[in-house]
Enzyme design. Structure first.
Site, PDB file in Angstrom:
ATOM      1  N   SER A 158      -1.318   6.608   6.744  1.00 47.18           N
ATOM      2  CA  SER A 158      -1.511   6.623   5.187  1.00 47.18           C
ATOM      3  C   SER A 158      -1.681   4.961   5.143  1.00 47.18           C
ATOM      4  CB  SER A 158      -0.695   7.163   4.504  1.00 47.18           C
ATOM      5  OG  SER A 158       0.694   6.580   4.837  1.00 47.18           O
ATOM      6  N   GLU A 159      -1.045   4.158   5.768  1.00 47.47           N
ATOM      7  CA  GLU A 159      -1.246   2.807   5.568  1.00 47.47           C
ATOM      8  C   GLU A 159      -0.717   1.948   6.944  1.00 47.47           C
ATOM      9  OE1 GLU A 159      -1.473   3.160   1.303  1.00 47.47           O
ATOM     10  OE2 GLU A 159      -0.169   4.002   2.866  1.00 47.47           O
ATOM     11  N   THR A 160      -1.627   0.645   7.091  1.00 48.09           N
ATOM     12  CA  THR A 160      -1.205  -0.137   8.172  1.00 48.09           C
ATOM     13  C   THR A 160      -1.157  -1.546   7.322  1.00 48.09           C
ATOM     14  OG1 THR A 160      -2.712   0.889   9.760  1.00 48.09           O
ATOM     15  CG2 THR A 160      -2.182  -1.663  10.222  1.00 48.09           C
TER      16      THR A 160
ATOM     17  N   HIS B 161       6.147   1.836   1.121  1.00 50.30           N
ATOM     18  CA  HIS B 161       6.744   2.394   2.727  1.00 50.30           C
ATOM     19  C   HIS B 161       6.264   1.223   3.856  1.00 50.30           C
ATOM     20  CE1 HIS B 161       2.880   4.147   3.808  1.00 50.30           C
ATOM     21  NE2 HIS B 161       3.370   4.382   5.020  1.00 50.30           N
TER      22      HIS B 161
END
Length: 262
Positions: free
Chosen positions: A46-48, A74
């Site tokens: 979902s995120e880097t 997060h």
């Protein structure tokens, strides 16, 4: 080019394979935006998060598989976990400079990491056209900040939702948060849908709690709250309301450490 990569489960519960996996890529200098976006797409989380040294702290950016975002809880927690675990183990606090969210400080407190984030209180709004159909059942109340906040009566209502992601992606806000009161010592529960940003359902969403905490603190008349995100993986968050800021705390666990070769 060889770059370090860590995959961290942020806001994990007591069970393995919980929380929200974030990729963290510490850099000495920024890569081209297009390359960072390609890395995030390749990671397919979902995120880097990418960060570079700046003064006594770091400058931080976040990418979903399809776009850069303005705030991510997060992946900030995961980035601090990497700083404390590998880069600056002597420190118990780190501040990340960001373009749109200002300075974000993370403090280490035993097994927990605590984020200091801006509050984003929601305001009541009319029912957006198509939201009730997109979620599959009408909420009791709708509010809005960056995201729509759809309020339901019970945690079971939240678990039972089977949203139409294409319909949610067509709405005019960044994402949709759904929430309801919790039980058994949990003050509130939530889920988070951002299909227009390349994330149909996020496992655990720190930025959503910038809106959830002000809403539930006012509704429940308390400043300290315990929260759970009811995604398939599940996540646990300890929350506090502090004026125009919120504290969002949770555990982080290392899943993977490796090298990107590009």
């Amino acid at each position: 080019m060889r770059l370090p990569l860590y995959q961290i489960d942020a806001f994990a519960t007591d069970e393995p394979f919980t929380g929200n996996p974030a990729a963290v890529c510490p850099l000495e200098a920024w890569l081209p935006d297009a390359v960072m976006q390609q890395i995030a797409a390749e990671n397919n989380l979902s995120e880097t998060a990418f960060f570079v040294p700046e003064g006594e702290g770091y400058r931080l950016r976040w990418f979903t598989p399809t776009t850069e975002v303005d705030l991510c809880g997060h992946a900030t927690l995961a980035s601090a976990f990497v700083v404390f675990g590998w880069l600056k183990p002597e420190r118990s606090e780190v501040t990340f400079a960001t373009q749109q969210a200002g300075p974000l400080t993370v403090t280490r407190d035993g097994e927990f990491l605590a984020l200091d984030f801006p509050a984003r209180p929601p305001s009541p709004c009319p029912m957006p056209r198509g939201l009730d159909r997109a979620l599959g059942r009408p909420p009791t109340t709708v509010l809005a900040a960056r995201d729509y906040l759809a309020v339901y009566e019970t945690a079971d209502d939240i678990r039972a939702l089977t949203p139409d992601f294409a319909a949610i992606a067509a709405l005019d806000r960044f994402a949709v948060i759904v929430t309801a009161p919790g039980t058994d010592g949990i003050d509130f529960v939530s889920r988070f849908f951002a299909p227009a940003r390349g994330v149909d359902e996020d496992p655990v969403t720190g930025s959503a709690h910038c809106t959830l905490i002000p809403y539930w603190a006012e509704r429940l008349g308390k400043s300290r709250l315990q929260a759970r995100q009811l995604s398939r993986r599940g996540g646990a968050l300890s929350c506090a309301m502090r004026g125009d800021r919120v504290t969002i705390a949770g555990r982080a666990l290392l899943y993977l450490e490796g090298i990107i070769t590009i």
